[in-house]
Enzyme design. Structure first.
Site, PDB file in Angstrom:
ATOM      1  N   ARG A  23       0.820  -1.230   0.000  1.00  0.00           N
ATOM      2  CA  ARG A  23       0.000   0.000   0.000  1.00  0.00           C
ATOM      3  C   ARG A  23       0.842   1.264   0.000  1.00  0.00           C
ATOM      4  O   ARG A  23       0.459   2.278   0.594  1.00  0.00           O
ATOM      5  CB  ARG A  23      -0.958   0.022   1.210  1.00  0.00           C
ATOM      6  CG  ARG A  23      -2.066  -0.995   1.152  1.00  0.00           C
ATOM      7  CD  ARG A  23      -3.197  -0.487   0.271  1.00  0.00           C
ATOM      8  NE  ARG A  23      -4.180  -1.528   0.044  1.00  0.00           N
ATOM      9  CZ  ARG A  23      -5.311  -1.651   0.714  1.00  0.00           C
ATOM     10  NH1 ARG A  23      -5.610  -0.796   1.648  1.00  0.00           N
ATOM     11  NH2 ARG A  23      -6.146  -2.625   0.430  1.00  0.00           N
ATOM     12  N   ARG A  27      -3.235   6.886   0.989  1.00  0.00           N
ATOM     13  CA  ARG A  27      -3.727   8.115   1.612  1.00  0.00           C
ATOM     14  C   ARG A  27      -2.763   8.789   2.586  1.00  0.00           C
ATOM     15  O   ARG A  27      -2.987   9.917   2.982  1.00  0.00           O
ATOM     16  CB  ARG A  27      -5.055   7.833   2.312  1.00  0.00           C
ATOM     17  CG  ARG A  27      -6.219   7.829   1.349  1.00  0.00           C
ATOM     18  CD  ARG A  27      -7.482   7.352   2.009  1.00  0.00           C
ATOM     19  NE  ARG A  27      -7.355   5.947   2.381  1.00  0.00           N
ATOM     20  CZ  ARG A  27      -8.229   5.288   3.122  1.00  0.00           C
ATOM     21  NH1 ARG A  27      -9.281   5.908   3.614  1.00  0.00           N
ATOM     22  NH2 ARG A  27      -8.056   4.003   3.390  1.00  0.00           N
ATOM     23  N   ARG A  36      -6.220  11.637  -6.096  1.00  0.00           N
ATOM     24  CA  ARG A  36      -7.429  10.867  -5.793  1.00  0.00           C
ATOM     25  C   ARG A  36      -8.667  11.772  -5.905  1.00  0.00           C
ATOM     26  O   ARG A  36      -9.692  11.382  -6.449  1.00  0.00           O
ATOM     27  CB  ARG A  36      -7.264  10.294  -4.377  1.00  0.00           C
ATOM     28  CG  ARG A  36      -8.447   9.646  -3.773  1.00  0.00           C
ATOM     29  CD  ARG A  36      -8.616   8.229  -4.255  1.00  0.00           C
ATOM     30  NE  ARG A  36      -9.602   7.563  -3.440  1.00  0.00           N
ATOM     31  CZ  ARG A  36     -10.898   7.732  -3.557  1.00  0.00           C
ATOM     32  NH1 ARG A  36     -11.377   8.560  -4.452  1.00  0.00           N
ATOM     33  NH2 ARG A  36     -11.727   7.083  -2.762  1.00  0.00           N
ATOM     34  N   ASP A  73      -6.626  -2.675  -7.693  1.00  0.00           N
ATOM     35  CA  ASP A  73      -7.195  -3.330  -6.517  1.00  0.00           C
ATOM     36  C   ASP A  73      -7.545  -4.767  -6.866  1.00  0.00           C
ATOM     37  O   ASP A  73      -7.822  -5.073  -8.032  1.00  0.00           O
ATOM     38  CB  ASP A  73      -8.456  -2.592  -6.038  1.00  0.00           C
ATOM     39  CG  ASP A  73      -8.834  -3.026  -4.629  1.00  0.00           C
ATOM     40  OD1 ASP A  73      -8.252  -2.484  -3.668  1.00  0.00           O
ATOM     41  OD2 ASP A  73      -9.671  -3.937  -4.485  1.00  0.00           O
ATOM     42  N   TYR A 149     -15.099 -11.529  -0.660  1.00  0.00           N
ATOM     43  CA  TYR A 149     -15.751 -10.254  -0.999  1.00  0.00           C
ATOM     44  C   TYR A 149     -16.908 -10.468  -1.978  1.00  0.00           C
ATOM     45  O   TYR A 149     -17.947  -9.824  -1.887  1.00  0.00           O
ATOM     46  CB  TYR A 149     -14.743  -9.274  -1.607  1.00  0.00           C
ATOM     47  CG  TYR A 149     -13.732  -8.746  -0.606  1.00  0.00           C
ATOM     48  CD1 TYR A 149     -14.045  -7.672   0.224  1.00  0.00           C
ATOM     49  CD2 TYR A 149     -12.477  -9.319  -0.480  1.00  0.00           C
ATOM     50  CE1 TYR A 149     -13.124  -7.183   1.154  1.00  0.00           C
ATOM     51  CE2 TYR A 149     -11.550  -8.841   0.440  1.00  0.00           C
ATOM     52  CZ  TYR A 149     -11.883  -7.782   1.246  1.00  0.00           C
ATOM     53  OH  TYR A 149     -10.979  -7.302   2.162  1.00  0.00           O
TER      54      TYR A 149
HETATM   55  O1  1CP Z   1       0.136   0.492  -3.175  1.00  0.00           O
HETATM   56  C1  1CP Z   1      -0.299  -0.650  -3.299  1.00  0.00           C
HETATM   57  O2  1CP Z   1      -0.114  -1.580  -2.487  1.00  0.00           O
HETATM   58  C2  1CP Z   1      -1.027  -0.989  -4.601  1.00  0.00           C
HETATM   59  C3  1CP Z   1      -2.432  -0.853  -4.606  1.00  0.00           C
HETATM   60  C4  1CP Z   1      -3.367  -1.790  -3.854  1.00  0.00           C
HETATM   61  C5  1CP Z   1      -3.310  -3.165  -3.575  1.00  0.00           C
HETATM   62  C6  1CP Z   1      -2.144  -4.112  -3.812  1.00  0.00           C
HETATM   63  C7  1CP Z   1      -4.619  -1.342  -3.401  1.00  0.00           C
HETATM   64  C8  1CP Z   1      -5.076   0.062  -3.475  1.00  0.00           C
HETATM   65  N1  1CP Z   1      -5.331  -2.428  -2.931  1.00  0.00           N
HETATM   66  C9  1CP Z   1      -4.549  -3.548  -3.003  1.00  0.00           C
HETATM   67  C10 1CP Z   1      -4.895  -4.939  -2.649  1.00  0.00           C
HETATM   68  C11 1CP Z   1      -6.111  -5.199  -1.838  1.00  0.00           C
HETATM   69  N2  1CP Z   1      -7.353  -4.604  -1.925  1.00  0.00           N
HETATM   70  C12 1CP Z   1      -6.209  -6.228  -0.872  1.00  0.00           C
HETATM   71  C13 1CP Z   1      -5.097  -7.209  -0.560  1.00  0.00           C
HETATM   72  C14 1CP Z   1      -4.051  -6.611   0.300  1.00  0.00           C
HETATM   73  C15 1CP Z   1      -4.477  -6.091   1.652  1.00  0.00           C
HETATM   74  O3  1CP Z   1      -4.979  -6.885   2.443  1.00  0.00           O
HETATM   75  O4  1CP Z   1      -4.279  -4.905   1.874  1.00  0.00           O
HETATM   76  C16 1CP Z   1      -7.509  -6.202  -0.331  1.00  0.00           C
HETATM   77  C17 1CP Z   1      -8.075  -7.110   0.747  1.00  0.00           C
HETATM   78  C18 1CP Z   1      -8.228  -5.173  -1.005  1.00  0.00           C
HETATM   79  C19 1CP Z   1      -9.650  -4.806  -0.820  1.00  0.00           C
HETATM   80  C20 1CP Z   1      -9.756  -3.375  -0.430  1.00  0.00           C
HETATM   81  N3  1CP Z   1      -9.660  -2.332  -1.311  1.00  0.00           N
HETATM   82  C21 1CP Z   1      -9.850  -2.828   0.862  1.00  0.00           C
HETATM   83  C22 1CP Z   1      -9.885  -3.625   2.151  1.00  0.00           C
HETATM   84  C23 1CP Z   1     -11.273  -3.745   2.678  1.00  0.00           C
HETATM   85  C24 1CP Z   1     -11.321  -4.603   3.952  1.00  0.00           C
HETATM   86  O5  1CP Z   1     -11.989  -5.629   3.925  1.00  0.00           O
HETATM   87  O6  1CP Z   1     -10.672  -4.231   4.932  1.00  0.00           O
HETATM   88  C25 1CP Z   1      -9.860  -1.431   0.746  1.00  0.00           C
HETATM   89  C26 1CP Z   1     -10.007  -0.396   1.832  1.00  0.00           C
HETATM   90  C27 1CP Z   1      -9.722  -1.130  -0.632  1.00  0.00           C
HETATM   91  C28 1CP Z   1      -9.607   0.219  -1.262  1.00  0.00           C
HETATM   92  C29 1CP Z   1      -8.217   0.583  -1.616  1.00  0.00           C
HETATM   93  N4  1CP Z   1      -7.384  -0.182  -2.426  1.00  0.00           N
HETATM   94  C30 1CP Z   1      -6.185   0.470  -2.619  1.00  0.00           C
HETATM   95  C31 1CP Z   1      -6.268   1.727  -1.897  1.00  0.00           C
HETATM   96  C32 1CP Z   1      -5.188   2.772  -1.858  1.00  0.00           C
HETATM   97  C33 1CP Z   1      -7.529   1.771  -1.259  1.00  0.00           C
HETATM   98  C34 1CP Z   1      -8.087   2.913  -0.426  1.00  0.00           C
HETATM   99  C35 1CP Z   1      -9.050   3.691  -1.269  1.00  0.00           C
HETATM  100  C36 1CP Z   1      -8.874   5.168  -1.294  1.00  0.00           C
HETATM  101  O7  1CP Z   1      -7.894   5.723  -1.813  1.00  0.00           O
HETATM  102  O8  1CP Z   1      -9.779   5.836  -0.803  1.00  0.00           O
END
Ligand code: 1CP
Length: 345
Positions: A23, A27, A36, A73, A149
């Site tokens: 990540r 943010r 964003r 994502d 999911y």
């Molecule tokens: O920088 C990076 O790592 C690349 C981008 C990336 C990756 C690899 C994002 C951006 N998401 C992911 C993978 C991801 N997405 C996973 C596997 C890794 C982990 O556990 O973190 C999972 C479970 C998700 C699903 C997801 N997408 C969640 C989690 C929800 C939960 O159940 O807790 C969330 C909050 C997102 C949104 C998201 N994805 C990525 C970002 C930066 C965000 C936040 C959104 C925003 O900017 O408002």
């Protein structure tokens, strides 16, 4: 040009480990928040190749990481299979829940090219601008985590809906897993054709499964994805991150063909050193809360990772994603400490 992260994945022992952060585009960075806002929704950002490339490159400019991870994502795959996916501000992802096997009929059997094409275009743009020593990492979610999911329509809640579906109707659940396996192979190969050099498979919810289900829903499908990728692109290393797997990492190492495993912050160094590190590279595993805390606690957490695994094939990382309130100065402190460390020869 020498790429330190790729070299460790291919068998090198680096005296100073390569580093990136899960990540790392996100943010906690003001420049990310700015883009964003401009992009509109989170998915609009993922599907805008120019802006997705820009946020992928932002953390490299600040911290000089050895790895860049494609900004996207894991839920792009269900979206490209025709499931409705949205991201509510402050609430995480929302999908139109499949519920049970009947819900499968609402999905296509292949990824929509116009959707994933935007992701591949972002990869190509990143590759053009990538510093020459940086390794570009593509990714997908593991079938089990993506299925949780898709079935529940959201995260949290110990993945009860997917576990219930799998107990009640293992055949129907297998069909969902098979669909995600095939879609993930095609998605990773698309990213590889566009320019990624390594792929990571994220199994964030692996830890909730009992042993028998861990073998069936985590190890076996991940092994099929790795084999499917390697059948076409044998030179591409595969990193598997099965969060919460504990000692079951042994099964991931033995049975998936992974070149590296991601460790979460609860990993037991004694076990990793004798059962994992002799076989594959390891990636991790500073507690994201220690990074948030900073100060001596962070130095201690960094040193523990370096001392525990730095004598072997280590890719320095966090044990899970960086948290949005983390101060940038803490990331700088961590990077300086890792960069100045050398393994004893
Ligand atoms: O920088 C990076 O790592 C690349 C981008 C990336 C990756 C690899 C994002 C951006 N998401 C992911 C993978 C991801 N997405 C996973 C596997 C890794 C982990 O556990 O973190 C999972 C479970 C998700 C699903 C997801 N997408 C969640 C989690 C929800 C939960 O159940 O807790 C969330 C909050 C997102 C949104 C998201 N994805 C990525 C970002 C930066 C965000 C936040 C959104 C925003 O900017 O408002």
């Amino acid at each position: 040009m020498h790429k330190p992260l790729l070299a460790v994945l291919k068998g090198d022992h680096a005296a100073s480990p390569p580093i990136w952060m899960m990540r790392q585009a996100g943010r906690y960075l003001p420049e990310y928040r700015e883009v964003r806002e401009k992009a509109g929704s989170f998915l609009d950002l993922c599907f805008n190749p120019e802006l997705a490339a820009e946020v992928t490159l932002q953390p490299l400019r600040r911290f000089g990481f050895d790895g860049a991870i494609l900004f996207s994502d894991i839920l792009v795959v269900p979206h490209a299979l025709g499931q409705t996916v949205s991201f509510e501000v402050g609430e995480g992802p929302r999908l139109d829940p499949l519920g049970d096997a009947a819900g499968l009929s609402r999905l296509s059997d292949a990824l929509e090219p116009s959707v994933v094409g935007k992701v591949y275009e972002a990869v190509a743009r990143i590759k053009e601008q990538l510093p020459e020593t940086t390794t570009l990492i593509g990714f997908c979610g593991a079938p089990w985590t993506v299925a949780t999911y898709m079935v529940a329509g959201r995260g949290g809640d110990d993945q009860v809906a997917a576990r219930l579906f799998a107990y009640r109707d293992p055949e129907g659940f297998s069909r969902l897993i098979d669909l995600i396996v095939e879609a993930s192979i095609s998605y990773l190969l698309g990213q590889i054709r566009a320019g990624v050099e390594v792929v990571q498979i994220f199994d964030t919810w692996a830890g909730v499964l009992p042993n028998a289900q861990f073998a069936k829903w985590t190890v076996e499908p991940i092994g099929r994805i790795a084999a499917g990728v390697k059948a076409v692109a044998p030179q591409i290393p595969v990193i598997v991150f099965p969060k919460g797997a504990g000692h079951r990492l042994s099964a991931i190492v033995a049975d998936t063909g992974a070149d590296a495993v991601g460790l979460d912050w609860t990993a037991d160094p004694g076990f990793i050193t004798h059962a994992v590190l002799p076989h594959v590279a390891v990636q991790g595993n500073v507690d994201p809360i220690a990074l948030l805390a900073g100060g001596h606690a962070l130095d201690h957490a960094v040193d523990t990772v370096l001392r525990s695994y730095g004598g072997g094939r280590l890719i320095f990382n966090l044990g899970h994603g960086i948290l949005p309130p983390t101060p940038i100065a803490h990331v700088e402190q961590m990077v300086r400490r890792v960069r100045s460390w050398r393994a004893a020869q």
